[in-house]
Design a protein around this motif. Structure first.
Motif, short mmCIF file in Angstrom:
data_model
loop_
_atom_site.label_atom_id
_atom_site.label_comp_id
_atom_site.label_asym_id
_atom_site.label_seq_id
_atom_site.Cartn_x
_atom_site.Cartn_y
_atom_site.Cartn_z
N VAL A 439 0.85 -1.19 0.00
CA VAL A 439 0.00 0.00 0.00
C VAL A 439 0.89 1.24 0.00
O VAL A 439 1.82 1.36 0.80
N ASP A 440 0.59 2.19 -0.89
CA ASP A 440 1.36 3.44 -0.97
C ASP A 440 0.77 4.53 -0.09
O ASP A 440 1.50 5.30 0.52
N VAL A 441 -0.59 4.61 -0.06
CA VAL A 441 -1.26 5.70 0.67
C VAL A 441 -2.48 5.14 1.39
O VAL A 441 -3.21 4.32 0.84
N VAL A 468 4.23 3.70 4.36
CA VAL A 468 2.94 4.15 3.83
C VAL A 468 2.76 5.64 4.10
O VAL A 468 3.09 6.13 5.18
N ARG A 469 2.22 6.36 3.12
CA ARG A 469 1.90 7.78 3.30
C ARG A 469 0.52 7.90 3.93
O ARG A 469 -0.44 7.25 3.49
N ILE A 470 0.41 8.75 4.95
CA ILE A 470 -0.86 8.99 5.64
C ILE A 470 -1.48 10.26 5.06
O ILE A 470 -0.88 11.34 5.11
N ALA A 471 -2.69 10.13 4.49
CA ALA A 471 -3.36 11.26 3.83
C ALA A 471 -4.62 11.63 4.59
O ALA A 471 -5.46 10.78 4.88
N ILE A 490 0.22 13.82 3.85
CA ILE A 490 -0.55 14.52 2.82
C ILE A 490 -1.80 15.09 3.49
O ILE A 490 -2.51 14.36 4.19
N GLU A 491 -2.06 16.39 3.29
CA GLU A 491 -3.29 17.00 3.82
C GLU A 491 -3.96 17.83 2.73
O GLU A 491 -3.29 18.58 2.02
N ALA A 492 -5.26 17.67 2.60
CA ALA A 492 -6.00 18.42 1.59
C ALA A 492 -6.02 19.91 1.94
O ALA A 492 -6.18 20.28 3.10
N GLN A 506 -1.08 15.54 -6.38
CA GLN A 506 0.08 16.45 -6.29
C GLN A 506 1.26 15.75 -5.64
O GLN A 506 2.41 15.91 -6.08
N TRP A 507 1.01 14.97 -4.60
CA TRP A 507 2.09 14.21 -3.97
C TRP A 507 2.74 13.25 -4.95
O TRP A 507 3.96 13.17 -5.04
N ALA A 508 1.91 12.54 -5.72
CA ALA A 508 2.44 11.54 -6.67
C ALA A 508 3.25 12.21 -7.77
O ALA A 508 4.28 11.68 -8.22
#
Length: 511
Positions: A439-441, A468-471, A490-492, A506-508
């Motif tokens: 899992v990436d995100v 794993v990235r936490i969004a 990552i935060e919206a 945007q992160w990707a």
């Protein structure tokens, strides 16, 4: 009593408008109430009039769903209100569509109805990827069945048939393979697993019984149609000769999230739209519901409030769950949006506002930033002496909002409109993907899903999440992520699911 309304049980086929019947298209264009399943494609929801009330009753195998008795009640209630009601089902209404219970409920109270056929995915899915179910040499017959309850099937008889078309079989793939091999089917028998057939998210995995589980490991196999038999090998030859609107290959490499596996953790009934956004951007989406939404312990308080709606100055709705459960209960009491005449409505978030609009109403106030705290800070009028109705989650809701409204002189009547729970189980696909670190995100849209996710994962053996990235969808959720994981990657910027999707993209792109 004469009933002017009518219920249409309509088959949506594969979901692509191109495969909808002419009769279904005509009826959707006249719908006043649309009651639809979770597997119905989003584009079909745009075919109804703008004023049409849309209710998602989301029946998905293995996940919390609207009870059949409640769906029956909704059909009857809106029909008796004189509405043209469309019950939109994926595939065909009479092929594993649970239509009999709904028809019995309509017949019991003499509600007029019509059944409109749809193209079953059992027939259409193999067709759109170039697999013929029959062939003069390879397949003189085929069987269609659901693997929802594999223990009730005669596997010995099924193993002797040349071609099998299996619905609802993604979670039972291991059992299907084991049973067929046990009863003599060759491990070299071709098999195709077709996901989201006929849509832009379409994928196909082709292998044999011996290797298909390895090929699909870590992939969410829902919804899929499984085809087993020698005809599967004809797809390579026939695909060159037929036009397929959507390629059966995996996602295109120029999509920003191509190659990324993203785990989403919203409540079970709210996964599909967000998942669609991510899948459209190329992601491999896994679902791990960290929240179950259901009815409250008692409807008594909400029913009492509905009976006296004229006493209230404001109705506060802070989530789509609040909107859906409030208006569903309103309908069961024989009322609709007209009962709110004279009551102002405040909502939190664009999604909540959109849900309200589907019931034919515009909010009188939406706070900036799409968060509840801004509701208090920017409320458009003095609250002294105002009576406010707040339908909310039964436990664990927004205590600060009630406290602040009360401090400003409002009389706040809190009523339980729904309840949320932590699920007891994890999708095997999601758990395997987490434990194998593919899992990436992981995405979180509320602080409660953060807490429940951690509780669920710990109860199932845990997993290493260092890579794993936490969004997060916004500040409150990010605070919970910091508490549980010690970080937010990552935060919206805009606290919506669209904003969260953009942040992940945007992160990707800047990795």
């Amino acid at each position: 009593m004469t009933i002017n309304g009518k219920v249409y049980l309509v088959g949506a086929g594969l979901g692509n408008v191109a495969y909808l019947t002419v009769r279904a298209l005509q009826i959707l264009g006249q719908a006043e109430v649309l009651i639809y399943d979770a597997l119905v494609d989003e584009q079909l929801l745009q075919l109804v009039p703008q004023s049409c009330l849309k209710l998602d009753v989301g029946k998905r195998g293995g996940k919390p769903s609207t009870p059949q008795a409640e769906i029956n009640q909704l059909l009857v209630a809106y029909c008796q209100l004189g509405k043209q009601v469309v019950r939109l089902k994926s595939g065909d209404p009479f092929i594993f569509g649970r239509s009999a219970a709904e028809i019995d409920a309509l017949l019991a109270v003499h509600c007029p109805f019509e059944v409109v056929p749809g193209i079953s995915s059992a027939l259409a899915a193999p067709l759109v990827v170039g697999i013929p179910l029959t062939d003069p040499i390879l397949s003189r017959c085929f069987a269609v069945f659901t693997a929802h309850e594999p223990e009730k099937l005669d596997w010995e008889a099924l193993a002797r048939l040349e071609t099998l078309a299996i619905l609802m079989g993604g979670k039972q793939l291991s059992t299907i393979v084991q049973q067929l091999l046990h009863y003599g089917r060759s491990p070299h028998t071709p098999i195709a697993v077709i996901k989201w057939a006929g849509t832009q998210k379409q994928q196909i995995w082709v292998s044999d019984l011996a290797n298909i589980q390895t090929v699909t490991a870590g992939v969410s196999l829902s919804p899929v149609v499984i085809i087993i038999g020698e005809v599967v090998m004809l797809t390579e030859r026939l695909n060159a000769k037929i036009e397929i609107e959507f390629s059966p290959l995996d996602m295109l490499p120029d999509q920003p999230l191509h190659g990324k596996t993203i785990l989403i953790t919203r409540s079970a009934g709210q996964l599909s739209e967000f998942g669609d956004r991510l899948a459209t951007a190329g992601a491999n989406v896994l679902e791990m519901p960290a929240l179950e939404i259901g009815p409250p312990t008692s409807w008594e308080d909400l029913d009492r409030a509905i009976a006296h709606l004229g006493d209230f100055d404001w109705l506060i709705l802070t989530s789509t769950n609040g909107v859906d459960h409030f208006f569903t209960r309103l309908a069961t009491q024989g009322k609709d949006a007209r009962a709110l005449a004279g009551v102002k409505i405040a909502v939190v978030g664009e999604k909540t506002a959109h849900s309200l609009e589907e019931h034919g109403l515009q909010p009188d106030f939406i706070p900036p930033n799409f968060i509840a705290d801004a509701l208090i800070e920017h409320f458009p009028e003095a609250l002294l002496g105002k009576k406010v109705l707040f339908p909310r989650v039964e436990t664990g809701g927004r205590e600060v909002l009630v406290k602040e409204f009360t401090a400003r002189g409002a009389e706040v009547v809190e009523v339980a409109a729904y309840e949320s729970h932590c699920p007891q189980t994890i999708s095997p696909d999601a758990l395997t993907a987490l434990q194998q670190q593919v899992v990436d995100v992981i995405t979180f849209a509320s602080s409660k899903t953060v807490k429940n996710f951690c509780q669920l994962l710990a109860s199932h053996g845990g997993a290493n999440l260092d890579s794993v990235r936490i969004a997060s969808i916004g500040p409150l959720t990010s605070k919970a992520c910091q508490q549980q994981f010690g970080r937010v990657d990552i935060e919206a910027e805009e606290y919506t699911l669209e904003g969260l999707t953009q942040a992940i993209v945007q992160w990707a792109q800047h990795k």
